[in-house]
Design a protein around this motif. Structure first.
Motif, mmCIF file in Angstrom:
data_model
loop_
_atom_site.group_PDB
_atom_site.id
_atom_site.type_symbol
_atom_site.label_atom_id
_atom_site.label_comp_id
_atom_site.label_asym_id
_atom_site.label_seq_id
_atom_site.Cartn_x
_atom_site.Cartn_y
_atom_site.Cartn_z
ATOM 1 N N THR A 145 -8.257 1.472 -7.450
ATOM 2 C CA THR A 145 -8.486 1.458 -6.003
ATOM 3 C C THR A 145 -8.451 0.040 -5.460
ATOM 4 O O THR A 145 -7.822 -0.229 -4.436
ATOM 5 C CB THR A 145 -9.840 2.124 -5.679
ATOM 6 N N MET A 146 -9.113 -0.881 -6.157
ATOM 7 C CA MET A 146 -9.121 -2.271 -5.715
ATOM 8 C C MET A 146 -7.714 -2.858 -5.739
ATOM 9 O O MET A 146 -7.322 -3.585 -4.831
ATOM 10 C CB MET A 146 -10.068 -3.100 -6.595
ATOM 11 N N GLN A 148 -4.934 -1.348 -5.288
ATOM 12 C CA GLN A 148 -4.140 -0.797 -4.197
ATOM 13 C C GLN A 148 -4.537 -1.380 -2.854
ATOM 14 O O GLN A 148 -3.756 -1.373 -1.913
ATOM 15 C CB GLN A 148 -4.256 0.732 -4.167
ATOM 16 N N GLN A 149 -5.740 -1.898 -2.758
ATOM 17 C CA GLN A 149 -6.214 -2.471 -1.503
ATOM 18 C C GLN A 149 -5.756 -3.910 -1.309
ATOM 19 O O GLN A 149 -5.800 -4.434 -0.212
ATOM 20 C CB GLN A 149 -7.740 -2.390 -1.434
ATOM 21 N N GLN A 150 -5.293 -4.555 -2.385
ATOM 22 C CA GLN A 150 -4.823 -5.934 -2.284
ATOM 23 C C GLN A 150 -3.335 -5.931 -1.954
ATOM 24 O O GLN A 150 -2.563 -5.207 -2.577
ATOM 25 C CB GLN A 150 -5.078 -6.668 -3.603
ATOM 26 N N PRO A 151 -2.912 -6.758 -0.989
ATOM 27 C CA PRO A 151 -1.496 -6.789 -0.622
ATOM 28 C C PRO A 151 -0.618 -7.205 -1.800
ATOM 29 O O PRO A 151 -0.952 -8.116 -2.536
ATOM 30 C CB PRO A 151 -1.428 -7.844 0.490
#
Length: 160
Positions: A145-146, A148-151
């Protein structure tokens, strides 16, 4: 016309009798299901809650923990009662009385009880293996999840 009323009364009486029989059977199934839920789900939940409660209170002063413990226990008791009622009704709808009796016999089996005791013991190797696996899975989900949240982040590489 006077003959209609006795027939109507007989029909109503039979309908009420049948309905009461259905209610009685449903109540019997709820009672059977309740026994199963009490012996299994809520028992294990109670043990887990007490352990989690004490871990949560460990960071507080003894006085603070003593003040908070009754409130937590009341909240748990309320939630446990709701869970017990809701699961009992759900199982009573999903299973016949004979099926519920069969489930109860399984839970009463000494070998199954031994199996459950090993899994419920927080100090057993089985519990440690389970906790470790669950922790790894939760960490994997959090990392994915983390990422996927980072560009520009791609999928999490597999651990080698």
């Amino acid at each position: 016309m006077t003959k209609t009323f006795p027939l109507l009364g007989l029909a109503l009486g039979l309908a009420v009798g049948l309905d009461l029989g259905t209610v009685a059977r449903a109540d019997d199934r709820v009672a059977l299901a309740r026994g199963i839920v009490e012996a299994t789900v809520t028992k294990n939940l109670g043990t887990a809650f007490l352990q989690a409660r004490e871990r949560s209170l460990a960071s507080l002063s003894p006085e603070q923990a003593d003040r908070l413990r009754p409130e937590l226990d009341k909240g748990f008791a309320d939630e446990r009662a709701k869970l017990l009622d809701e699961l009992s009704r759900e199982y009573a709808q999903k299973f016949s009385a004979d099926e519920l009796k069969q489930i109860a016999r399984i839970y009463e089996d000494p070998v199954y009880q031994k199996f459950q005791a090993v899994n419920a013991d927080p100090n057993s190797l089985a519990s440690t293996i389970t906790k470790t696996a669950v922790t790894r899975m939760m960490n994997m989900l959090a990392m994915a999840t983390m990422a996927q949240q980072q560009p520009g982040a791609g999928p999490v590489p597999p651990k080698q």
